[in-house]
Design a protein around this motif. Structure first.
Motif, PDB file in Angstrom:
ATOM      1  N   UNK A   1      41.325  36.232  62.934  1.00 47.11           N
ATOM      2  CA  UNK A   1      40.584  37.474  62.717  1.00 47.11           C
ATOM      3  C   UNK A   1      40.154  38.173  64.011  1.00 47.11           C
ATOM      4  N   UNK A   2      40.081  37.442  65.112  1.00 48.43           N
ATOM      5  CA  UNK A   2      39.710  38.067  66.380  1.00 48.43           C
ATOM      6  C   UNK A   2      40.922  38.403  67.249  1.00 48.43           C
ATOM      7  N   UNK A   3      42.113  38.168  66.724  1.00 51.86           N
ATOM      8  CA  UNK A   3      43.332  38.475  67.476  1.00 51.86           C
ATOM      9  C   UNK A   3      43.455  39.996  67.623  1.00 51.86           C
ATOM     10  N   UNK A   4      43.777  40.486  68.808  1.00 50.81           N
ATOM     11  CA  UNK A   4      43.796  41.939  69.026  1.00 50.81           C
ATOM     12  C   UNK A   4      44.847  42.688  68.202  1.00 50.81           C
ATOM     13  N   UNK A   5      45.871  42.004  67.731  1.00 50.15           N
ATOM     14  CA  UNK A   5      46.912  42.677  66.957  1.00 50.15           C
ATOM     15  C   UNK A   5      46.830  42.387  65.462  1.00 50.15           C
ATOM     16  N   UNK A   6      45.811  41.642  65.035  1.00 51.75           N
ATOM     17  CA  UNK A   6      45.724  41.214  63.637  1.00 51.75           C
ATOM     18  C   UNK A   6      44.526  41.855  62.943  1.00 51.75           C
ATOM     19  N   UNK A   7      44.769  42.385  61.748  1.00 48.58           N
ATOM     20  CA  UNK A   7      43.711  42.896  60.885  1.00 48.58           C
ATOM     21  C   UNK A   7      43.773  42.128  59.566  1.00 48.58           C
ATOM     22  N   UNK A   8      42.640  41.535  59.146  1.00 48.48           N
ATOM     23  CA  UNK A   8      42.591  40.776  57.893  1.00 48.48           C
ATOM     24  C   UNK A   8      41.599  41.433  56.947  1.00 48.48           C
ATOM     25  N   UNK A   9      42.063  41.719  55.739  1.00 48.42           N
ATOM     26  CA  UNK A   9      41.184  42.204  54.676  1.00 48.42           C
ATOM     27  C   UNK A   9      41.029  41.093  53.632  1.00 48.42           C
ATOM     28  N   UNK A  10      39.793  40.844  53.247  1.00 48.68           N
ATOM     29  CA  UNK A  10      39.475  39.787  52.283  1.00 48.68           C
ATOM     30  C   UNK A  10      39.058  40.433  50.963  1.00 48.68           C
ATOM     31  N   UNK A  11      39.634  39.944  49.863  1.00 45.99           N
ATOM     32  CA  UNK A  11      39.383  40.502  48.537  1.00 45.99           C
ATOM     33  C   UNK A  11      38.592  39.484  47.724  1.00 45.99           C
ATOM     34  N   UNK A  12      37.297  39.729  47.625  1.00 40.83           N
ATOM     35  CA  UNK A  12      36.380  38.798  46.980  1.00 40.83           C
ATOM     36  C   UNK A  12      36.654  38.697  45.471  1.00 40.83           C
ATOM     37  N   UNK A  13      36.741  37.462  45.002  1.00 37.85           N
ATOM     38  CA  UNK A  13      36.906  37.213  43.577  1.00 37.85           C
ATOM     39  C   UNK A  13      38.319  37.344  43.060  1.00 37.85           C
ATOM     40  N   UNK A  14      39.259  37.668  43.920  1.00 38.74           N
ATOM     41  CA  UNK A  14      40.638  37.845  43.473  1.00 38.74           C
ATOM     42  C   UNK A  14      41.475  36.592  43.677  1.00 38.74           C
ATOM     43  N   UNK A  15      42.456  36.427  42.793  1.00 33.30           N
ATOM     44  CA  UNK A  15      43.351  35.275  42.829  1.00 33.30           C
ATOM     45  C   UNK A  15      44.675  35.686  43.478  1.00 33.30           C
ATOM     46  N   UNK A  16      45.547  34.721  43.612  1.00 35.01           N
ATOM     47  CA  UNK A  16      46.872  34.937  44.177  1.00 35.01           C
ATOM     48  C   UNK A  16      47.612  36.019  43.390  1.00 35.01           C
ATOM     49  N   UNK A  17      48.399  36.815  44.094  1.00 40.21           N
ATOM     50  CA  UNK A  17      49.244  37.845  43.479  1.00 40.21           C
ATOM     51  C   UNK A  17      48.440  38.899  42.731  1.00 40.21           C
ATOM     52  N   UNK A  18      47.263  39.225  43.246  1.00 42.07           N
ATOM     53  CA  UNK A  18      46.446  40.237  42.577  1.00 42.07           C
ATOM     54  C   UNK A  18      47.093  41.621  42.611  1.00 42.07           C
ATOM     55  N   UNK A  19      48.095  41.808  43.470  1.00 44.17           N
ATOM     56  CA  UNK A  19      48.752  43.114  43.564  1.00 44.17           C
ATOM     57  C   UNK A  19      50.075  43.161  42.807  1.00 44.17           C
ATOM     58  N   UNK A  20      50.463  42.058  42.144  1.00 47.86           N
ATOM     59  CA  UNK A  20      51.716  42.054  41.388  1.00 47.86           C
ATOM     60  C   UNK A  20      51.480  42.713  40.030  1.00 47.86           C
ATOM     61  N   UNK A  21      51.942  43.939  39.913  1.00 38.73           N
ATOM     62  CA  UNK A  21      51.711  44.695  38.680  1.00 38.73           C
ATOM     63  C   UNK A  21      52.322  43.967  37.487  1.00 38.73           C
ATOM     64  N   UNK A  22      51.513  43.755  36.464  1.00 39.35           N
ATOM     65  CA  UNK A  22      51.980  43.046  35.285  1.00 39.35           C
ATOM     66  C   UNK A  22      51.780  41.550  35.343  1.00 39.35           C
ATOM     67  N   UNK A  23      51.350  41.023  36.491  1.00 42.74           N
ATOM     68  CA  UNK A  23      51.142  39.594  36.648  1.00 42.74           C
ATOM     69  C   UNK A  23      49.838  39.138  36.019  1.00 42.74           C
ATOM     70  N   UNK A  24      49.690  37.827  35.884  1.00 41.73           N
ATOM     71  CA  UNK A  24      48.514  37.245  35.230  1.00 41.73           C
ATOM     72  C   UNK A  24      47.219  37.611  35.923  1.00 41.73           C
ATOM     73  N   UNK A  25      47.238  37.699  37.248  1.00 37.08           N
ATOM     74  CA  UNK A  25      46.012  37.950  38.008  1.00 37.08           C
ATOM     75  C   UNK A  25      45.987  39.342  38.636  1.00 37.08           C
ATOM     76  N   UNK A  26      46.785  40.229  38.091  1.00 39.70           N
ATOM     77  CA  UNK A  26      46.817  41.602  38.602  1.00 39.70           C
ATOM     78  C   UNK A  26      45.446  42.254  38.464  1.00 39.70           C
ATOM     79  N   UNK A  27      44.975  42.831  39.562  1.00 36.20           N
ATOM     80  CA  UNK A  27      43.705  43.547  39.581  1.00 36.20           C
ATOM     81  C   UNK A  27      43.987  44.968  40.059  1.00 36.20           C
ATOM     82  N   UNK A  28      44.000  45.932  39.165  1.00 37.77           N
ATOM     83  CA  UNK A  28      44.382  47.298  39.552  1.00 37.77           C
ATOM     84  C   UNK A  28      43.556  47.865  40.698  1.00 37.77           C
ATOM     85  N   UNK A  29      42.251  47.610  40.685  1.00 39.37           N
ATOM     86  CA  UNK A  29      41.394  48.175  41.726  1.00 39.37           C
ATOM     87  C   UNK A  29      41.693  47.546  43.080  1.00 39.37           C
TER      88      UNK A  29
END
Length: 230
Positions: free
Chosen positions: A184-212
């Motif tokens: 997280x302190x690496x000058x070329x790295x940016x990390x965003x953390x998504x609280x409460x979300x499971x794996x593959x939260x961005x896979x549309x139609x997936x079990x843990x998809x979270x639209x927001x």
């Protein structure tokens, strides 16, 4: 949109390509999950092409079983996906990605700039593209096993964006902490953390998809790509 063959030192392998209406355009290597170059990955390529990128998704399981296209909808498909991932050679996969990146940059429709975006297994590989290739930028969605590869972080000299889910069932809390402590302190790295979300939260139609959460992560990705590939 078409399936093509990418020539490599160990043989040719297939890849799905989607091109924007206006070319030449920046290139984007879209890196598969454990389900192969399935409809989810093809749709992602189409979406990136609609945003102005030449998107290519290579078949990384071609040495094991060419042209795998399975879903996340049945236990049998999950078992097959886990079997393929267990037999997959990560180092060879990175070499295939580097070969595909070179091929992408040589396409008439592609401009000089090209990056990568990967999901799940592809998230891990996107991280390794940041440490082992000259891709102009890289995006990793919920990459698995990156905690075991943080020793390579000193090689990162191009922008890397990472999306991390706090409740990722495939990335334990201690692994998440290792990634944060080392990256997280690496000058070329940016990390965003998504609280409460499971794996593959961005896979549309997936079990843990979270639209927001997916909308937020995808917006951050598009902003990042626009910044570094134009």
């Amino acid at each position: 949109m078409a399936d093509i063959k990418v020539p490599g030192p160990d043989g040719q392998f297939s890849a799905y390509v989607a091109e924007p209406k206006a070319t030449p355009a920046p290139g984007l290597l879209v890196i598969q999950e454990i389900f192969g170059v399935n409809q989810v990955m093809r749709d992602l390529c189409d979406q990136f092409a609609a945003r102005g990128y030449v998107a290519i998704c290579p078949d990384l399981f071609w040495r094991l079983e060419p042209d795998v296209q399975i879903t996340d909808k049945t236990d049998a498909e999950w078992q097959k996906a886990f079997d393929l991932m267990g037999r997959f050679d990560v180092d060879q996969g990175v070499e295939d990605l580097k070969t595909t990146l070179h091929h992408l940059r040589g396409m008439e429709s592609c401009s000089a700039l090209a990056g990568s975006v990967g999901y799940c297994l592809g998230g891990k590989l996107a991280y390794l593209m940041a440490t082992r290739s000259d891709a102009d930028c890289n995006v990793a969605y919920y990459g698995v096993g990156i905690d075991q590869l943080v020793g390579e972080a000193s090689n990162i000299n191009r922008p890397l964006l990472m999306h991390m889910a706090t409740e990722d069932r495939f990335v334990p809390k201690d692994a998440q902490q290792t990634m944060l402590d080392n990256l997280q302190d690496h000058p070329f790295v940016t990390i965003y953390v998504y609280e409460g979300n499971d794996h593959a939260f961005a896979r549309e139609g997936g079990e843990h998809y979270d639209p927001q959460a997916a909308e937020l992560a995808n917006k951050r990705t598009l902003d990042f790509l626009r910044q570094h590939l134009t």
